[in-house]
Enzyme design. Sequence first.
Site, PDB file in Angstrom:
ATOM      1  N   GLU A 268     -72.964  20.039  32.034  1.00  0.00           N
ATOM      2  CA  GLU A 268     -73.175  19.908  30.589  1.00  0.00           C
ATOM      3  C   GLU A 268     -74.621  20.303  30.340  1.00  0.00           C
ATOM      4  O   GLU A 268     -75.542  19.658  30.831  1.00  0.00           O
ATOM      5  CB  GLU A 268     -72.914  18.479  30.131  1.00  0.00           C
ATOM      6  CG  GLU A 268     -73.108  18.279  28.642  1.00  0.00           C
ATOM      7  CD  GLU A 268     -73.289  16.826  28.282  1.00  0.00           C
ATOM      8  OE1 GLU A 268     -74.362  16.488  27.756  1.00  0.00           O
ATOM      9  OE2 GLU A 268     -72.370  16.032  28.565  1.00  0.00           O
ATOM     10  N   CYS A 305     -76.966  14.095  23.971  1.00  0.00           N
ATOM     11  CA  CYS A 305     -76.414  15.448  24.065  1.00  0.00           C
ATOM     12  C   CYS A 305     -75.579  15.802  22.851  1.00  0.00           C
ATOM     13  O   CYS A 305     -75.332  16.977  22.585  1.00  0.00           O
ATOM     14  CB  CYS A 305     -75.590  15.592  25.341  1.00  0.00           C
ATOM     15  SG  CYS A 305     -74.490  14.209  25.668  1.00  0.00           S
TER      16      CYS A 305
END
Length: 511
Positions: A268, A305
């Site tokens: 990620e 995130c």
Amino acid sequence: MNDSSAAYTPHGKHLIAGEWVGSPSVFSSEPAHGEAHTFHVGTPELVDRACNAAEAAFAAYAGTSRVARAAFLDRIADEIDARGAAITAIGTSETGLPQARLEGERGRTTGQLRLFAEHIRKGDYLDRRHDPALPDRQPAPRPELNMMQRPIGPVAVFGASNFPLAFSTAGGDTAAALAAGCPVVVKGHSAHPGTGEIVAEAVQAAIVACGMPAGAFSLIQGGRRDVGQALVQHPLIKAVGFTGSLGGGRALFDLCAARPEPIPFFGELGSVNPMFILAHAARARGAEIGKGWAASLAMGAGQFCTNPGIAVVMTGPEGDAFVAAARDALAQTGAQTMLTGGIASAYEQGRERLGRVAGVQALLNRQGEGRQCLPGLFEASAETFLSTHELGEEVFGPLGLVLRVDAPEQMEALASAFAGQLTATLHMDRDDSPHASRLLRILERKAGRLLVNGFPTGVEVSDTMVHGGPYPASTNFGATSVGTLSIRRFLRPVCFQNVPRDLLEPFDLGA
């Protein structure tokens, strides 16, 4: 550790297959407040030792029953909770995160361990399929076929800077791999080594209590780039879980792909998580949405995130009301401590860089000091964004960019221009439905999670969650790093043809 309320003093060593070991060099932690501690530096030699131990443990660990592995995951959660006060104390010291945030993240960490335990008890994750033999079928008989998911082997996990618990030592990647039946080698993050150490102690206590193979889990602290490189390139590692920067993650991804045996890299890497405020919603409640965006943007110093870094809104008074409310709310937000000095410096550089881009107007642009940061807000036209690649790059922190459009069609053009994202959000009213429908068809190809009338900061750990997306949000858009589906990353389908039942039964491992 007998007294969970006692202050925790790290010993600074690595955990390799049940043994706490040192190494020749040391480094000092850099806490936001409180005492610094000394930790041993990871080495490629320790990586090799941990990976060999993981491979040696693989057959035994993969051969444990689902019930036994579920009990192991539950015990890890219990051991983490037993150390709760000490984890919070050292976690807040190292990261600067507030106590409530650390306690909430610990609940998420233990909650996902217990959720995964319950999930594997049911056995559905094996995706078992059976085609009976058809010996009399013409023109050719069919053999008996059984398919199920099997663990892939030792997994490397990189601890994340922004989630010292939920995406680190015993976080989602580790929990998913252990649930799948794969031993794990963790490279701890140097931003919170003490937190990583105490959580590793919890995992080790669970290994002993449940009689699991010692090599099922190892933690290697800190280290230079050669440690991470050695880990992803070790021939016994069969997959990698990573949460971090685009640059660092892409370098590791390329190393995984360049191996003699390429392996999957579940990374990620970055996302600006755009929001689209549609016309009727802006007219009805633009200021309310703007205030909510500011709160989401500044939450946790913007170090999520899923932080919604870009908001797309129409020009005109409704858009003005949205922007004014967001600016006013952000202006009232005080300085917050960032996770590391490096992250704070990168945020300041990103803020300054954005302010120098032609066509970008600074609405709120204040400089922080040291690890303290202040929110920033900038505005640009759709045309400026479409012609300036760097405006689509993530600035990790509480920085927002407003993009103004003159017509609904420009929103669709912007949606098409975005790179892959973790999330995309529509703020809409019923009368916005035709426009929303067109946007959703574009955005479903851009993001792993689509929201309506909400804010993406906050990821539910569940069966249905998707935390991933097309590159650069993640390196494998068919996977998720959150939720029970994340276990499937560390499994592969195996078809057993004409294998007798008595030989096949041990692979099901139900009891």
